[in-house]
Design an enzyme around this catalytic site. Structure first.
Site, PDB file in Angstrom:
ATOM      1  N   LEU A 119       0.841  -1.193   0.000  1.00 44.53           N
ATOM      2  CA  LEU A 119       0.000   0.000   0.000  1.00 44.53           C
ATOM      3  C   LEU A 119       0.879   1.248   0.000  1.00 44.53           C
ATOM      4  O   LEU A 119       1.939   1.268   0.632  1.00 44.53           O
ATOM      5  CB  LEU A 119      -0.906   0.031   1.242  1.00 44.53           C
ATOM      6  CG  LEU A 119      -1.968  -1.061   1.380  1.00 44.53           C
ATOM      7  CD1 LEU A 119      -2.712  -0.891   2.692  1.00 44.53           C
ATOM      8  CD2 LEU A 119      -2.936  -1.051   0.210  1.00 44.53           C
ATOM      9  N   ASP A 120       0.412   2.304  -0.684  1.00 50.24           N
ATOM     10  CA  ASP A 120       1.105   3.584  -0.629  1.00 50.24           C
ATOM     11  C   ASP A 120       1.127   4.092   0.810  1.00 50.24           C
ATOM     12  O   ASP A 120       0.284   3.726   1.630  1.00 50.24           O
ATOM     13  CB  ASP A 120       0.396   4.615  -1.512  1.00 50.24           C
ATOM     14  CG  ASP A 120       0.456   4.269  -2.985  1.00 50.24           C
ATOM     15  OD1 ASP A 120       1.363   3.502  -3.364  1.00 50.24           O
ATOM     16  OD2 ASP A 120      -0.401   4.760  -3.744  1.00 50.24           O
ATOM     17  N   ARG A 121       2.064   4.981   1.103  1.00 50.35           N
ATOM     18  CA  ARG A 121       2.233   5.490   2.464  1.00 50.35           C
ATOM     19  C   ARG A 121       0.939   6.095   3.017  1.00 50.35           C
ATOM     20  O   ARG A 121       0.575   5.864   4.171  1.00 50.35           O
ATOM     21  CB  ARG A 121       3.348   6.541   2.498  1.00 50.35           C
ATOM     22  CG  ARG A 121       3.630   7.100   3.883  1.00 50.35           C
ATOM     23  CD  ARG A 121       4.845   8.031   3.869  1.00 50.35           C
ATOM     24  NE  ARG A 121       5.176   8.449   5.216  1.00 50.35           N
ATOM     25  CZ  ARG A 121       4.669   9.520   5.817  1.00 50.35           C
ATOM     26  NH1 ARG A 121       3.816  10.285   5.161  1.00 50.35           N
ATOM     27  NH2 ARG A 121       5.008   9.830   7.055  1.00 50.35           N
TER      28      ARG A 121
ATOM     29  N   THR B 195      -2.145   5.548   1.984  1.00 48.60           N
ATOM     30  CA  THR B 195      -3.306   4.675   1.848  1.00 48.60           C
ATOM     31  C   THR B 195      -3.367   3.752   3.064  1.00 48.60           C
ATOM     32  O   THR B 195      -2.344   3.195   3.472  1.00 48.60           O
ATOM     33  CB  THR B 195      -3.222   3.837   0.557  1.00 48.60           C
ATOM     34  OG1 THR B 195      -3.187   4.702  -0.577  1.00 48.60           O
ATOM     35  CG2 THR B 195      -4.413   2.901   0.435  1.00 48.60           C
TER      36      THR B 195
ATOM     37  N   ARG C 122      -5.209   5.464  -8.146  1.00 48.07           N
ATOM     38  CA  ARG C 122      -5.046   6.919  -8.219  1.00 48.07           C
ATOM     39  C   ARG C 122      -4.902   7.374  -9.673  1.00 48.07           C
ATOM     40  O   ARG C 122      -5.499   8.378 -10.096  1.00 48.07           O
ATOM     41  CB  ARG C 122      -3.848   7.337  -7.375  1.00 48.07           C
ATOM     42  CG  ARG C 122      -3.989   6.949  -5.909  1.00 48.07           C
ATOM     43  CD  ARG C 122      -2.664   7.013  -5.160  1.00 48.07           C
ATOM     44  NE  ARG C 122      -2.153   8.372  -5.088  1.00 48.07           N
ATOM     45  CZ  ARG C 122      -0.941   8.679  -4.638  1.00 48.07           C
ATOM     46  NH1 ARG C 122      -0.100   7.717  -4.255  1.00 48.07           N
ATOM     47  NH2 ARG C 122      -0.547   9.936  -4.592  1.00 48.07           N
TER      48      ARG C 122
END
Length: 294
Positions: A134-136, A138, A236
């Site tokens: 996961l992105d930071r 998210t 995104r």
């Protein structure tokens, strides 16, 4: 470290030990590591090499070698919200503002740092293998394999479509139910940003509208997204491409006036267990900062 990962199974037909091991999905790379890096293979409690011939009913035990963490990964003690754990997998509920792995901008206090510290405290001879990243900014469910072999099996499962993730997001505008199939690649002018481009990697996202709303005279949509591929920044990029960037996502057309991070949360994770083949399903409620927007 005194708890190496061990795999045991019963032979179903006469064959070479090498063939029996391969049927368990153990890669040639893993078998080489077992042979040369301190692992062992036992047949009925007697150590054997892969040229040994096994017969139906034999019990094979594979002891995997101790794994070494990469030089840049420092074990740290920190809070982890553990949703599920067994000898093969760890599923956590990641908060926003925590990186999955260290980076130059955020070199510590990542999921990987805390998981490695957790493993070492338990005496597990393993490093961190991220299955679903996961992105930071998210939040939500994230799966980690406890061993290189399990990671190999889970990577194959992802390629076969046996790992399913659903997200919920809040986006600008009046989104519609749709299937977005557009290739994604790195933007030439950025080392971080991605974009839809025809020479990119295949990417597939399904969008389902949950409800519409209005905030500060701006129409917004609460949506559910199903990932069929796992490209960097996929949701995104795809939502920005169809004209509905995520609320809070400055990198792809949003702004942080309402919330200080992209309004994206992994709410559901379903997978087939790599050893038991059981279907496991996990869910996560929206965190307060997203729930309050609804």
């Amino acid at each position: 470290m005194n708890n190496p990962f061990t795999l045991q199974f019963e032979v179903q037909q006469d064959m070479l030990l090498r063939e029996a091991v391969a049927l368990c999905g153990i890669s040639k790379r893993a078998l080489t590591a077992i042979k040369f890096d301190g692992g062992k293979i036992f047949v009925n409690s007697i150590e054997r090499n892969v040229r040994h011939r096994v017969v139906r009913g034999d019990i094979v035990t594979i002891v995997f070698p101790q794994e070494e963490a990469s030089e840049g990964l420092i074990p740290q003690q920190g809070h982890l919200t553990i949703v599920y754990e067994d000898e093969a997998l760890l599923v956590i509920d990641k908060p926003a503002y925590m990186s999955t792995i260290p980076s130059r901008e955020h070199p510590d206090n990542s999921v990987a740092n805390f998981v490695l510290g957790y493993f070492q405290a338990q005496g597990l001879a393993s490093t961190v293998h991220i299955v679903t990243r996961l992105d930071r900014d998210t939040s939500g469910l994230l799966c980690i394999a406890k061993n290189r072999h399990i990671h190999h099996l889970m990577s194959a499962a992802q390629q076969q479509g046996d790992v399913h993730r659903q997200y919920e997001a809040i986006v600008y505008g009046q989104a519609t139910n749709q299937s977005i199939i557009e290739p994604i690649g790195r933007k030439e002018t950025s080392i971080i940003e991605r974009q839809v481009r025809q020479d990119g990697q295949f990417a597939h996202t399904d969008v389902e509208v949950i409800k519409y709303g209005r905030l500060n005279d701006c129409i917004m949509s609460h949506i559910r997204l199903t990932l069929h591929t796992g490209r960097t920044h996929q949701i995104r990029v795809h939502m920005a491409y169809v004209g509905h960037p995520l609320v809070g996502d400055e990198l792809y057309g949003g702004d942080k006036e309402i919330i200080n991070r992209q309004a994206l949360h992994c709410v559901s994770l379903t997978l087939r267990h790599p050893l038991t083949k059981e279907i496991l399903s996990f869910s996560s409620e929206l965190p307060e900062e997203l729930a309050s927007l609804l």
